[in-house]
Design a protein around this motif. Sequence first.
Motif, short mmCIF file in Angstrom:
data_model
loop_
_atom_site.label_atom_id
_atom_site.label_comp_id
_atom_site.label_asym_id
_atom_site.label_seq_id
_atom_site.Cartn_x
_atom_site.Cartn_y
_atom_site.Cartn_z
N SER A 1 29.62 43.48 36.02
CA SER A 1 29.60 42.26 36.82
C SER A 1 30.54 41.26 36.18
O SER A 1 30.30 40.78 35.08
CB SER A 1 28.15 41.75 36.85
N VAL A 2 31.63 40.98 36.86
CA VAL A 2 32.66 40.09 36.32
C VAL A 2 32.61 38.78 37.11
O VAL A 2 32.57 38.80 38.34
CB VAL A 2 34.05 40.74 36.44
N ARG A 3 32.57 37.67 36.39
CA ARG A 3 32.48 36.37 37.06
C ARG A 3 33.55 35.42 36.57
O ARG A 3 33.66 35.16 35.37
CB ARG A 3 31.11 35.72 36.78
N ASP A 4 34.32 34.93 37.53
CA ASP A 4 35.31 33.88 37.27
C ASP A 4 36.15 34.16 36.02
O ASP A 4 36.35 33.28 35.18
CB ASP A 4 34.59 32.53 37.13
N LEU A 5 36.64 35.36 35.95
CA LEU A 5 37.46 35.76 34.80
C LEU A 5 38.83 35.07 34.88
O LEU A 5 39.48 35.07 35.92
CB LEU A 5 37.64 37.28 34.81
N PRO B 1 31.19 59.20 30.42
CA PRO B 1 31.24 57.74 30.55
C PRO B 1 30.46 57.24 31.76
O PRO B 1 30.47 57.87 32.81
CB PRO B 1 32.72 57.46 30.71
N ALA B 2 29.81 56.10 31.59
CA ALA B 2 29.15 55.46 32.73
C ALA B 2 30.19 54.72 33.55
O ALA B 2 30.02 54.51 34.74
CB ALA B 2 28.08 54.49 32.23
N LEU B 3 31.27 54.35 32.87
CA LEU B 3 32.34 53.61 33.55
C LEU B 3 33.69 54.20 33.17
O LEU B 3 34.00 54.37 31.99
CB LEU B 3 32.28 52.13 33.14
N LEU B 4 34.45 54.55 34.19
CA LEU B 4 35.79 55.08 33.96
C LEU B 4 36.79 54.10 34.57
O LEU B 4 36.71 53.78 35.75
CB LEU B 4 35.92 56.45 34.61
N LEU C 1 30.30 46.10 40.24
CA LEU C 1 30.49 47.54 40.39
C LEU C 1 29.15 48.22 40.21
O LEU C 1 28.43 47.96 39.24
CB LEU C 1 31.48 48.02 39.31
N ASP C 2 28.81 49.08 41.17
CA ASP C 2 27.54 49.81 41.08
C ASP C 2 27.74 51.17 40.46
O ASP C 2 28.86 51.68 40.38
CB ASP C 2 26.96 49.99 42.48
N LEU D 1 35.73 51.69 42.86
CA LEU D 1 36.35 50.44 43.31
C LEU D 1 37.86 50.59 43.19
O LEU D 1 38.38 50.88 42.11
CB LEU D 1 35.88 49.27 42.45
N GLY D 2 38.57 50.44 44.28
CA GLY D 2 40.03 50.50 44.25
C GLY D 2 40.59 49.10 44.09
O GLY D 2 40.18 48.19 44.80
N VAL D 3 41.51 48.92 43.14
CA VAL D 3 42.15 47.62 42.95
C VAL D 3 43.63 47.78 43.32
O VAL D 3 44.34 48.56 42.69
CB VAL D 3 42.02 47.13 41.49
N VAL D 4 44.06 47.06 44.37
CA VAL D 4 45.46 47.17 44.78
C VAL D 4 46.16 45.83 44.68
O VAL D 4 45.53 44.78 44.74
CB VAL D 4 45.65 47.63 46.25
N GLY D 5 47.46 45.88 44.60
CA GLY D 5 48.24 44.65 44.53
C GLY D 5 49.61 44.99 43.99
O GLY D 5 49.82 46.05 43.39
N GLU D 6 50.54 44.05 44.18
CA GLU D 6 51.90 44.31 43.74
C GLU D 6 52.03 44.21 42.23
O GLU D 6 51.13 43.75 41.54
CB GLU D 6 52.84 43.33 44.41
N SER D 7 53.18 44.61 41.75
CA SER D 7 53.49 44.51 40.35
C SER D 7 53.33 43.06 39.89
O SER D 7 53.80 42.14 40.55
CB SER D 7 54.94 44.96 40.17
N GLY D 8 52.61 42.85 38.80
CA GLY D 8 52.45 41.50 38.27
C GLY D 8 51.29 40.73 38.87
O GLY D 8 51.06 39.58 38.52
#
Lengths: 319, 328
Positions: free
Chosen positions: A4-8, A171-174, A29-30, A35-42
């Motif tokens: 659980s990530v908050r206001d990082l 691992p529980a998280l990869l 994340l359950d 979870l797919g994280v997409v976005g441009e370079s940078g």
Amino acid sequence: MILSVRDLKVSFRTNDGLVRAIDGVSFDLDESEILGVVGESGSGKTVSLLAVMGLITDPNATIEGSIRYKGRELVGLPARELRRLRGNEIAMIFQDPMTALTPVYTIGWQIAEQIRAHRRVSKAKAMERVEELLAEVNFPNPHEAMSRYPHQLSGGMRQRAVIAMALSCNPALLVADEPTTALDVTVQAGILDLVRKLRATHKSAVVFITHDMGVVSELADRVMVMYAGRVVERGSRTELFSDPRHPYTRALLGSIPPLTGEKPRRLPAIPGSPPSLLRLPKGCAFGPRCPVRYEPCETEKPALGAGSHPAACFRVAQA
Amino acid sequence: MTDTDRPILETRALAKRFSIGTRFSAEGRRTVHAVDNVSLTVRHGETVGLVGESGCGKSTLARCLVRLYDISDGKLFFEGDDITSKSLSELRPLRRRLQMVFQDPSASLNPRRRAGDLVAEPLRIHTKLSSAEINKRVAELFDLVGLLPDHVVRFPHEFSGGQRQRVGIARAIALNPDLVVLDEPVSALDVSVQAQIVNLLADLQEKLKLTYIFIAHDLSVVRQVSTRIAVMYLGSIVEEGPAEEVFAKPAHPYSQALISAVPVVETTPSGTRKRIILTGDVPSPLKPPSGCRFHPRCPIAVDRCRTERPELKEYRPGRRVACHFPTL
Ligand SMILES: Nc1ncnc2c1ncn2[C@@H]1O[C@H](COP(=O)(O)OP(=O)(O)OP(=O)(O)O)[C@@H](O)[C@H]1O
Ligand SMILES: Nc1ncnc2c1ncn2[C@@H]1O[C@H](COP(=O)(O)OP(=O)(O)OP(=O)(O)O)[C@@H](O)[C@H]1O
Ligand code: SF4
Ligand code: SF4
Ligand SMILES: [Mg+2]
Ligand SMILES: [Mg+2]
């Protein structure tokens, strides 16, 4: 809930000024969720995950916010504790498998060492486990593969060896940062298959970073789209791809040429390029490229909002 | 014969081999068969897309086509003229008609030269234009590729990736070439910028009547820009045909696997596309397999495939496949 990530927030002091690489990222994340994280370079994909892993070592970096792993706060945890978590419960794979491998040892030896660093088992037992793991990641001849050096493997095989290493601790998280970007599509297809299988057999939760919308749509349960250090849209795979809301997500999906059907004469391209993090616009960071911007966008930053499928856009909020 | 039917470039059984190692190294001197037996015809105004996995010889072939590499075997013709073994000075007049754009614009652009200077360089070397004329031409070129006039004084690192590639393209078209070989011109760019460059290339092709040979590992980009596709495997062409047809109905088992493996955005939860996952890795061009080079990974291989190499046979005009059992 695993993570659980908050206001990082992550910023770097540089000679040219303060780089706000991550500017308020939150996500959950359950267990056994991808979870797919997409976005441009940078856009901040790597930095946000490095922060989660406690791997930002740059002395010029400032990290704020909260990162809870199984309820435990990771921000501020001593390096030694974090290292232990990383080997035992959280595993990572990167774009370049050689960052995780040493050229001078066989892969069998390296994976066995990784096992023995975290669990007290005999060398023989560890080797047995290595063979099982290599079989699990589809090495045709796992016993023979153990005695190979990294340079004797193809890129795809190396990446599978690294995945085997990552799995050695169940691992529980990869966390996977573009693990297939350098691979051919035919090899990538095999790795994606493998990640799906592992989620099923090991119940690992997976954060999968990529810039390829196609990969996300085939693999992820939920998707997070990043732009200039912020999350601009988030939703389940179906929500995001059948009803993209943020103008950036829409434009990005629109600019991918189709693989079937009629070819458009011209691609609907997004004008301009992503902004410099040193000189972010005052209002919406996508504003200068946005086809539907209006007055509010110039002065204020749109917030992401709540719900299962939020988008950080004034137009969406208004609709 | 209409202009579009006229071949601009033609190869016959072209091969490129590299020697690696020395006779003193552990494995001795060995030969890499990087490009093997390629016969390809490129016609005026078309775009031929070259696809295939990493290491299959796309870049090597591209470099042979513009004679950046010497050719080991076979023949290369430019507008019917045999240029296989022309010397550098004999090639000089041809140079301006045959250009190449590379993947990484920052590697191919001298970082210490200003953009305007970089684009002017080929004009200074290959033409007798006065410096005023060169400046005018550079301004024209900047406009053509969508750069601003004041960009001429910038250094490569002061541009975004997409802008740098525009500089690379301006340089390549400065001399009004007929054929441009583009080796992964958009692969280093972000998706949102990729589309701009793809559109730019299409516009330039129309305006300047260019012929392209286009290499990219993103198959949907190749499909978008190409009129024809050649699929390569281990140094050879295994399938060739009109772009849309090859993508819709690939005839070679390798092309089928390759195209089925491309991840696409599916809006419906479970797509209808069937994926063929290949087992085994791409074999080494140091020791190509016997018979059909694809047989160790081919899902429908039979004994005959292990011994008899299928030739690239023309089944319909412009539709060639190298397989004993093509799906046509
Ligand atoms: N140590 C550092 N010092 C200064 N800036 C940094 C540092 N590390 C990262 N950045 C900046 O932070 C921003 C986010 O980088 P990040 O690597 O997370 O992007 P990304 O989305 O992973 O991109 P890519 O797709 O290219 O991997 C970039 O602008 C980058 O230049
Ligand atoms: N100068 C060289 N010396 C020796 N071998 C080479 C040389 N250049 C290329 N090769 C080999 O020739 C084969 C074809 O390489 P090439 O770069 O043409 O592939 P490619 O299809 O362009 O791959 P990619 O998609 O990775 O760019 C590879 O096995 C490569 O290792
Ligand atoms: S907030 Fe405004 S500028 Fe930003 S994406 Fe929405 S409409 Fe466009
Ligand atoms: S010739 Fe045989 S091995 Fe080669 S592609 Fe055709 S069926 Fe497969
Ligand atoms: Mg990254
Ligand atoms: Mg290449």
